[in-house]
Structure formats: structure tokens, C-alpha cells
Design a protein around this motif. Structure first.
Motif, PDB file in Angstrom:
ATOM      1  N   ALA A  59       4.240  22.975 -17.393  1.00  0.00           N
ATOM      2  CA  ALA A  59       5.042  23.190 -18.610  1.00  0.00           C
ATOM      3  C   ALA A  59       4.146  23.598 -19.779  1.00  0.00           C
ATOM      4  CB  ALA A  59       5.824  21.921 -18.951  1.00  0.00           C
ATOM      5  N   ASP A  60       3.004  22.936 -19.925  1.00  0.00           N
ATOM      6  CA  ASP A  60       2.082  23.288 -21.014  1.00  0.00           C
ATOM      7  C   ASP A  60       1.562  24.712 -20.854  1.00  0.00           C
ATOM      8  OD1 ASP A  60       2.437  20.817 -22.165  1.00  0.00           O
ATOM      9  OD2 ASP A  60       0.585  19.956 -21.336  1.00  0.00           O
ATOM     10  N   SER A  61       1.298  25.100 -19.602  1.00  0.00           N
ATOM     11  CA  SER A  61       0.830  26.460 -19.343  1.00  0.00           C
ATOM     12  C   SER A  61       1.902  27.481 -19.726  1.00  0.00           C
ATOM     13  CB  SER A  61       0.471  26.602 -17.862  1.00  0.00           C
ATOM     14  OG  SER A  61       0.129  27.933 -17.564  1.00  0.00           O
ATOM     15  N   MET A  62       3.145  27.202 -19.356  1.00  0.00           N
ATOM     16  CA  MET A  62       4.235  28.121 -19.715  1.00  0.00           C
ATOM     17  C   MET A  62       4.438  28.171 -21.225  1.00  0.00           C
ATOM     18  SD  MET A  62       7.126  27.636 -16.756  1.00  0.00           S
ATOM     19  CE  MET A  62       6.991  25.877 -16.504  1.00  0.00           C
ATOM     20  N   LEU A  63       4.332  27.018 -21.873  1.00  0.00           N
ATOM     21  CA  LEU A  63       4.503  26.982 -23.331  1.00  0.00           C
ATOM     22  C   LEU A  63       3.397  27.770 -24.038  1.00  0.00           C
ATOM     23  CD1 LEU A  63       5.564  23.261 -23.863  1.00  0.00           C
ATOM     24  CD2 LEU A  63       6.983  25.289 -24.249  1.00  0.00           C
ATOM     25  N   SER A  64       2.197  27.757 -23.476  1.00  0.00           N
ATOM     26  CA  SER A  64       1.090  28.463 -24.122  1.00  0.00           C
ATOM     27  C   SER A  64       1.259  29.981 -24.054  1.00  0.00           C
ATOM     28  CB  SER A  64      -0.249  28.059 -23.486  1.00  0.00           C
ATOM     29  OG  SER A  64      -0.371  28.617 -22.195  1.00  0.00           O
TER      30      SER A  64
ATOM     31  N   LEU B 253       0.830  -1.209   0.000  1.00  0.00           N
ATOM     32  CA  LEU B 253       0.000   0.000   0.000  1.00  0.00           C
ATOM     33  C   LEU B 253       0.865   1.261   0.000  1.00  0.00           C
ATOM     34  CD1 LEU B 253      -2.866  -1.005   2.475  1.00  0.00           C
ATOM     35  CD2 LEU B 253      -3.056  -0.626   0.006  1.00  0.00           C
ATOM     36  N   ALA B 254       1.925   1.262   0.794  1.00  0.00           N
ATOM     37  CA  ALA B 254       2.829   2.419   0.826  1.00  0.00           C
ATOM     38  C   ALA B 254       3.477   2.623  -0.551  1.00  0.00           C
ATOM     39  CB  ALA B 254       3.891   2.230   1.899  1.00  0.00           C
ATOM     40  N   ASN B 255       3.852   1.528  -1.188  1.00  0.00           N
ATOM     41  CA  ASN B 255       4.452   1.622  -2.525  1.00  0.00           C
ATOM     42  C   ASN B 255       3.448   2.139  -3.551  1.00  0.00           C
ATOM     43  OD1 ASN B 255       6.811   0.673  -1.430  1.00  0.00           O
ATOM     44  ND2 ASN B 255       6.570  -1.419  -2.215  1.00  0.00           N
ATOM     45  N   ASP B 256       2.211   1.679  -3.448  1.00  0.00           N
ATOM     46  CA  ASP B 256       1.177   2.162  -4.368  1.00  0.00           C
ATOM     47  C   ASP B 256       0.957   3.666  -4.196  1.00  0.00           C
ATOM     48  OD1 ASP B 256       0.836  -0.373  -5.390  1.00  0.00           O
ATOM     49  OD2 ASP B 256      -1.005  -0.810  -4.259  1.00  0.00           O
ATOM     50  N   ARG B 257       0.952   4.146  -2.943  1.00  0.00           N
ATOM     51  CA  ARG B 257       0.798   5.592  -2.693  1.00  0.00           C
ATOM     52  C   ARG B 257       1.976   6.364  -3.275  1.00  0.00           C
ATOM     53  NH1 ARG B 257      -0.960   3.923   2.329  1.00  0.00           N
ATOM     54  NH2 ARG B 257       1.087   4.308   3.227  1.00  0.00           N
ATOM     55  N   THR B 258       3.165   5.822  -3.123  1.00  0.00           N
ATOM     56  CA  THR B 258       4.354   6.489  -3.670  1.00  0.00           C
ATOM     57  C   THR B 258       4.251   6.608  -5.186  1.00  0.00           C
ATOM     58  OG1 THR B 258       5.739   5.694  -1.854  1.00  0.00           O
ATOM     59  CG2 THR B 258       6.870   6.340  -3.874  1.00  0.00           C
ATOM     60  N   ILE B 259       3.839   5.544  -5.844  1.00  0.00           N
ATOM     61  CA  ILE B 259       3.704   5.568  -7.312  1.00  0.00           C
ATOM     62  C   ILE B 259       2.591   6.531  -7.734  1.00  0.00           C
ATOM     63  CG2 ILE B 259       3.043   4.170  -9.316  1.00  0.00           C
ATOM     64  CD1 ILE B 259       4.578   1.832  -7.952  1.00  0.00           C
ATOM     65  N   ALA B 260       1.470   6.514  -7.005  1.00  0.00           N
ATOM     66  CA  ALA B 260       0.368   7.430  -7.329  1.00  0.00           C
ATOM     67  C   ALA B 260       0.807   8.885  -7.156  1.00  0.00           C
ATOM     68  CB  ALA B 260      -0.847   7.127  -6.456  1.00  0.00           C
ATOM     69  N   ASN B 261       1.563   9.156  -6.089  1.00  0.00           N
ATOM     70  CA  ASN B 261       2.062  10.526  -5.874  1.00  0.00           C
ATOM     71  C   ASN B 261       3.020  10.938  -6.979  1.00  0.00           C
ATOM     72  OD1 ASN B 261       0.596  10.933  -3.545  1.00  0.00           O
ATOM     73  ND2 ASN B 261       2.241  10.263  -2.187  1.00  0.00           N
ATOM     74  N   MET B 262       3.879  10.021  -7.407  1.00  0.00           N
ATOM     75  CA  MET B 262       4.813  10.325  -8.488  1.00  0.00           C
ATOM     76  C   MET B 262       4.044  10.654  -9.777  1.00  0.00           C
ATOM     77  SD  MET B 262       7.666   7.920 -10.371  1.00  0.00           S
ATOM     78  CE  MET B 262       6.401   6.894 -11.085  1.00  0.00           C
ATOM     79  N   GLU B 263       3.045   9.847 -10.089  1.00  0.00           N
ATOM     80  CA  GLU B 263       2.251  10.099 -11.298  1.00  0.00           C
ATOM     81  C   GLU B 263       1.516  11.427 -11.209  1.00  0.00           C
ATOM     82  OE1 GLU B 263      -0.073   6.537 -11.482  1.00  0.00           O
ATOM     83  OE2 GLU B 263       1.515   5.398 -12.490  1.00  0.00           O
ATOM     84  N   SER B 264       1.012  11.746 -10.027  1.00  0.00           N
ATOM     85  CA  SER B 264       0.327  13.028  -9.829  1.00  0.00           C
ATOM     86  C   SER B 264       1.305  14.193 -10.020  1.00  0.00           C
ATOM     87  CB  SER B 264      -0.279  13.075  -8.425  1.00  0.00           C
ATOM     88  OG  SER B 264      -0.855  14.328  -8.189  1.00  0.00           O
ATOM     89  N   ARG B 265       2.507  14.068  -9.483  1.00  0.00           N
ATOM     90  CA  ARG B 265       3.512  15.123  -9.662  1.00  0.00           C
ATOM     91  C   ARG B 265       3.905  15.243 -11.133  1.00  0.00           C
ATOM     92  NH1 ARG B 265       5.391  13.208  -4.413  1.00  0.00           N
ATOM     93  NH2 ARG B 265       6.745  11.708  -5.447  1.00  0.00           N
ATOM     94  N   HIS B 266       3.969  14.112 -11.844  1.00  0.00           N
ATOM     95  CA  HIS B 266       4.267  14.163 -13.287  1.00  0.00           C
ATOM     96  C   HIS B 266       3.178  14.931 -14.033  1.00  0.00           C
ATOM     97  CE1 HIS B 266       7.837  11.799 -13.292  1.00  0.00           C
ATOM     98  NE2 HIS B 266       7.269  10.622 -13.140  1.00  0.00           N
ATOM     99  N   ARG B 267       1.927  14.651 -13.716  1.00  0.00           N
ATOM    100  CA  ARG B 267       0.815  15.351 -14.385  1.00  0.00           C
ATOM    101  C   ARG B 267       0.847  16.845 -14.071  1.00  0.00           C
ATOM    102  NH1 ARG B 267      -1.813  10.614 -12.898  1.00  0.00           N
ATOM    103  NH2 ARG B 267      -2.722  11.595 -11.064  1.00  0.00           N
ATOM    104  N   ALA B 268       1.123  17.187 -12.807  1.00  0.00           N
ATOM    105  CA  ALA B 268       1.192  18.608 -12.433  1.00  0.00           C
ATOM    106  C   ALA B 268       2.348  19.292 -13.154  1.00  0.00           C
ATOM    107  CB  ALA B 268       1.351  18.744 -10.921  1.00  0.00           C
TER     108      ALA B 268
END
Length: 173
Positions: free
Chosen positions: A107-112, A87-102
Motif C-alpha cells: 500500500a505504501d508503495s502504491m501511495l508513493s 507452536l502452530a498458533n504462534d506460527r499462524t500469528i507470525a504469518n498473519m503479522e508478516s502478511r500485514h507488513r507485506a
């Protein structure tokens, strides 16, 4: 503004926009790698802590003289420890994916917000400078004509007709 200056400005705007895009994409890559490394370290720490906890459970059961297969309590403790680690590992991966999306959204906002001239916009800017230059030349031509002498000619035919009558006028005098 001259046509050359307008072309230089458009070129500078394009170079600036390309440099900004390159910098934003480089930053995007750096942040993504930092996020991945942080998540990897958290996963590694979590798995190590889980193994440490499971080793403590095994050692305690051995000291107590209990076998892992005798009764379900030791086995349940080991399964619970493994589940908590997962469960801790799943949370870590979910947090990483969330940080990637953010990071991608930032970056997309700055590029626009980068203002890179389009081919049409660049052409219009250069054409506008050329038209302004031409209007300046025409205004200069108009200013060089003597404005206090009005001979009454409106066309070249009027001038030619007048020139034809000059020899007759000289004879009359």
C-alpha cells in the motif's frame, strides 16, 4: 492552454490523486481484515484439533486403565499435544503479522506512486498558462499594427513633436 483550463487540470489531478489514495487505503483495510479472519479461523481449527487430540489421549489412557497422574507418560503426551498446538498458533500469528507488513509495504508503495500536485507546482502550472495567454495577446497586438508603414517614430514624444509641426506644413503648401 488557458488559465481556466490549467486550473481545471490541476483540480482534476488533485481529485484523481485523492480518489486513488482513498481506494488504496480501502483496499489496505479489506486485505487486513481478510488476513485477520483467515488467521482467526486457522487458530480456531488448530485449538479444536489440539483439544481433539488431547481427548483421544485421555480416552485411550482411560480404556487402558491408566490414570493421568500415574506415571509421566500420559501427562507428557498431553503436554506435548498442548505445546504442538501452541507452536502452530504462534506460527499462524507470525504469518498473519508478516502478511500485514507485506500489505502495508504494498500500500505504501502504491501511495508513493500517486502524483498529486503540490501547491507550488499547481501555482506554477496556472501561472505558466497565464503567461502563455498574455504572450498570445501581446503577439496579437503586434500583428495588428501595420508593418509596411514606418513613420520613424520611436517614442510618443516624437509623435507629439510631429503633430505640432503639421499646421506649419499645411500653411507651407
Amino acid at each position: 492552454m488557458s488559465t481556466a483550463t490549467a486550473a481545471a487540470n490541476v483540480s482534476a489531478q488533485i481529485k484523481s490523486a485523492n480518489a486513488q489514495t482513498k481506494a488504496i487505503n480501502a483496499q489496505r483495510t479489506v486485505v487486513r481484515e481478510e488476513t485477520r479472519q483467515k488467521a482467526s479461523a486457522e487458530l480456531f481449527d488448530s485449538m479444536r484439533e489440539g483439544r481433539r487430540e488431547q481427548a483421544k489421549i485421555r480416552a485411550a489412557s482411560g480404556e487402558a486403565g491408566l490414570s493421568l497422574s500415574s506415571g509421566g507418560s500420559i501427562e507428557s503426551l498431553l503436554l506435548d499435544s498442548a505445546m504442538q498446538t501452541e507452536l502452530a498458533n504462534d506460527r499462524t500469528i507470525a504469518n498473519m503479522e508478516s502478511r500485514h507488513r507485506a500489505n502495508e509495504a504494498d500500500a505504501d508503495s502504491m501511495l508513493s506512486r500517486i502524483q498529486k500536485p503540490t501547491a507550488l507546482g499547481a501555482g506554477l502550472q496556472i501561472a505558466s498558462a497565464a503567461a502563455s495567454g498574455w504572450a498570445g495577446v501581446e503577439n496579437a497586438k503586434i500583428r495588428t499594427r501595420p508593418s509596411n508603414v514606418d513613420l520613424g517614430f520611436t517614442t510618443m514624444d516624437d509623435v507629439n513633436d510631429w503633430l505640432k509641426t503639421l499646421p506649419k506644413r499645411r500653411k507651407a503648401k
